[in-house]
Design an enzyme around this catalytic site. Structure first.
Site, PDB file in Angstrom:
ATOM      1  N   ASP A  23       0.856  -1.187   0.000  1.00 50.50           N
ATOM      2  CA  ASP A  23       0.000   0.000   0.000  1.00 50.50           C
ATOM      3  C   ASP A  23       0.894   1.240   0.000  1.00 50.50           C
ATOM      4  O   ASP A  23       1.267   1.747  -1.049  1.00 50.50           O
ATOM      5  CB  ASP A  23      -0.921  -0.054   1.223  1.00 50.50           C
ATOM      6  CG  ASP A  23      -1.866   1.137   1.304  1.00 50.50           C
ATOM      7  OD1 ASP A  23      -1.879   1.948   0.368  1.00 50.50           O
ATOM      8  OD2 ASP A  23      -2.608   1.244   2.307  1.00 50.50           O
ATOM      9  N   PHE A  71      -9.956  -0.301   0.502  1.00 48.35           N
ATOM     10  CA  PHE A  71      -9.556  -1.264   1.518  1.00 48.35           C
ATOM     11  C   PHE A  71     -10.133  -2.621   1.159  1.00 48.35           C
ATOM     12  O   PHE A  71     -11.337  -2.790   1.054  1.00 48.35           O
ATOM     13  CB  PHE A  71      -9.999  -0.842   2.919  1.00 48.35           C
ATOM     14  CG  PHE A  71      -9.283  -1.615   3.975  1.00 48.35           C
ATOM     15  CD1 PHE A  71      -8.004  -1.250   4.366  1.00 48.35           C
ATOM     16  CD2 PHE A  71      -9.855  -2.750   4.540  1.00 48.35           C
ATOM     17  CE1 PHE A  71      -7.313  -1.995   5.321  1.00 48.35           C
ATOM     18  CE2 PHE A  71      -9.171  -3.493   5.492  1.00 48.35           C
ATOM     19  CZ  PHE A  71      -7.900  -3.117   5.871  1.00 48.35           C
ATOM     20  N   VAL A  72      -9.252  -3.579   0.916  1.00 49.92           N
ATOM     21  CA  VAL A  72      -9.699  -4.887   0.440  1.00 49.92           C
ATOM     22  C   VAL A  72      -9.482  -5.966   1.496  1.00 49.92           C
ATOM     23  O   VAL A  72      -8.599  -5.851   2.346  1.00 49.92           O
ATOM     24  CB  VAL A  72      -8.995  -5.269  -0.881  1.00 49.92           C
ATOM     25  CG1 VAL A  72      -9.339  -4.275  -1.973  1.00 49.92           C
ATOM     26  CG2 VAL A  72      -7.479  -5.352  -0.703  1.00 49.92           C
TER      27      VAL A  72
HETATM   28  P1  IMP Z   1       2.056  -0.546   3.722  1.00 52.12           P
HETATM   29  O1  IMP Z   1       3.169  -0.459   4.725  1.00 52.12           O
HETATM   30  O2  IMP Z   1       1.204   0.674   3.706  1.00 52.12           O
HETATM   31  O3  IMP Z   1       2.525  -0.923   2.336  1.00 52.12           O
HETATM   32  O4  IMP Z   1       1.059  -1.648   4.252  1.00 52.12           O
HETATM   33  C1  IMP Z   1       1.349  -2.965   4.126  1.00 52.12           C
HETATM   34  C2  IMP Z   1       0.498  -3.833   5.018  1.00 52.12           C
HETATM   35  O5  IMP Z   1      -0.720  -3.209   5.401  1.00 52.12           O
HETATM   36  C3  IMP Z   1       0.092  -5.060   4.259  1.00 52.12           C
HETATM   37  O6  IMP Z   1       1.037  -6.075   4.390  1.00 52.12           O
HETATM   38  C4  IMP Z   1      -1.242  -5.411   4.874  1.00 52.12           C
HETATM   39  O7  IMP Z   1      -1.043  -6.222   5.996  1.00 52.12           O
HETATM   40  C5  IMP Z   1      -1.812  -4.097   5.290  1.00 52.12           C
HETATM   41  N1  IMP Z   1      -2.765  -3.557   4.283  1.00 52.12           N
HETATM   42  C6  IMP Z   1      -2.556  -2.575   3.385  1.00 52.12           C
HETATM   43  N2  IMP Z   1      -3.631  -2.357   2.621  1.00 52.12           N
HETATM   44  C7  IMP Z   1      -4.562  -3.245   3.037  1.00 52.12           C
HETATM   45  C8  IMP Z   1      -5.916  -3.535   2.620  1.00 52.12           C
HETATM   46  O8  IMP Z   1      -6.495  -2.953   1.692  1.00 52.12           O
HETATM   47  N3  IMP Z   1      -6.545  -4.542   3.300  1.00 52.12           N
HETATM   48  C9  IMP Z   1      -5.969  -5.221   4.313  1.00 52.12           C
HETATM   49  N4  IMP Z   1      -4.702  -4.993   4.734  1.00 52.12           N
HETATM   50  C10 IMP Z   1      -4.012  -4.004   4.100  1.00 52.12           C
END
Ligand code: IMP
Ligand code: MG
Length: 183
Positions: free
Chosen positions: A107, A156-157
């Site tokens: 994300d 959000f998925v």
């Molecule tokens: P980042 O550090 O923002 O890239 O977030 C990474 C982590 O956030 C992922 O490994 C997921 O565990 C969680 N995450 C990010 N987006 C989503 C979503 O849309 N649904 C559920 N978990 C998410």
């Protein structure tokens, strides 16, 4: 659990179990070609990557080992905090290993860029990333993700390992969580 079992909690269906499996097979063929003659160490990020790891590792026609890390970057909400903490470290020594980090979703990219740097410092021969899903925000961070399954919108998925407050991980497909569930 099927997407149809929680229809009321979804705004839309993003990918069915079959579409996900087809994509994972596609990525596995690429990895087989890229890692021919080598034995990669697959590092799964708990807990979200459990389903991807199970299906991807079995699809792979290569000898591969598996190890797991648990990090936290999310609380119980839907936004990344940017604070990464190791909750469970690897059991393996990474010296000379070809590591492939297996992740559910990227994300903000904060989690993966931190993880990539952390694993690179441990003497691995190579560290690459496979993320099943990538959101648009990830484009702003300099994380080199070698293998991406699906580029998805900024929603959000849930499902296929992805949770909201520890729920929905056991969904076979992936869908967009309806706002009424978290607001
Ligand atoms: P980042 O550090 O923002 O890239 O977030 C990474 C982590 O956030 C992922 O490994 C997921 O565990 C969680 N995450 C990010 N987006 C989503 C979503 O849309 N649904 C559920 N978990 C998410
Ligand atoms: Mg994750």
């Amino acid at each position: 659990m099927e997407l149809s079992d929680i229809e009321a909690d979804l705004t839309s269906v993003l990918y069915t179990e079959e579409q996900i499996h087809d994509k994972i097979a596609e990525v596995a063929r690429q990895v087989e070609a890229d890692y021919a003659g080598r034995e990669p160490l697959l590092v799964g990020v708990l807990k979200g990557a459990v389903m991807v790891m199970a299906d991807f590792s079995r699809e792979l026609k290569l000898a591969a080992s598996m190890d797991w890390m648990a990090v936290s970057s999310y609380g119980s909400g839907t936004k990344s905090s940017g604070v990464v903490r190791i909750l469970k470290d690897l059991d393996s020594d990474l010296h000379g290993r070809d590591v492939i980090i297996v992740e559910d979703i990227i994300d903000s990219g904060l989690t993966l860029s931190w993880l990539l740097e952390n694993l690179q410092k441990r003497g691995a021969a190579s560290v690459e990333i496979f993320a099943l899903f990538r959101k648009p925000a990830a484009a702003k961070v300099a994380v080199d993700v070698r293998y991406v399954g699906f580029e998805i919108p900024n929603d959000f998925v849930i499902g296929y390992g992805l949770d909201y407050d520890e729920k929905y991980r056991n969904l076979r497909g992936v869908g967009v969580l309806a706002p009424h569930v978290y607001s």
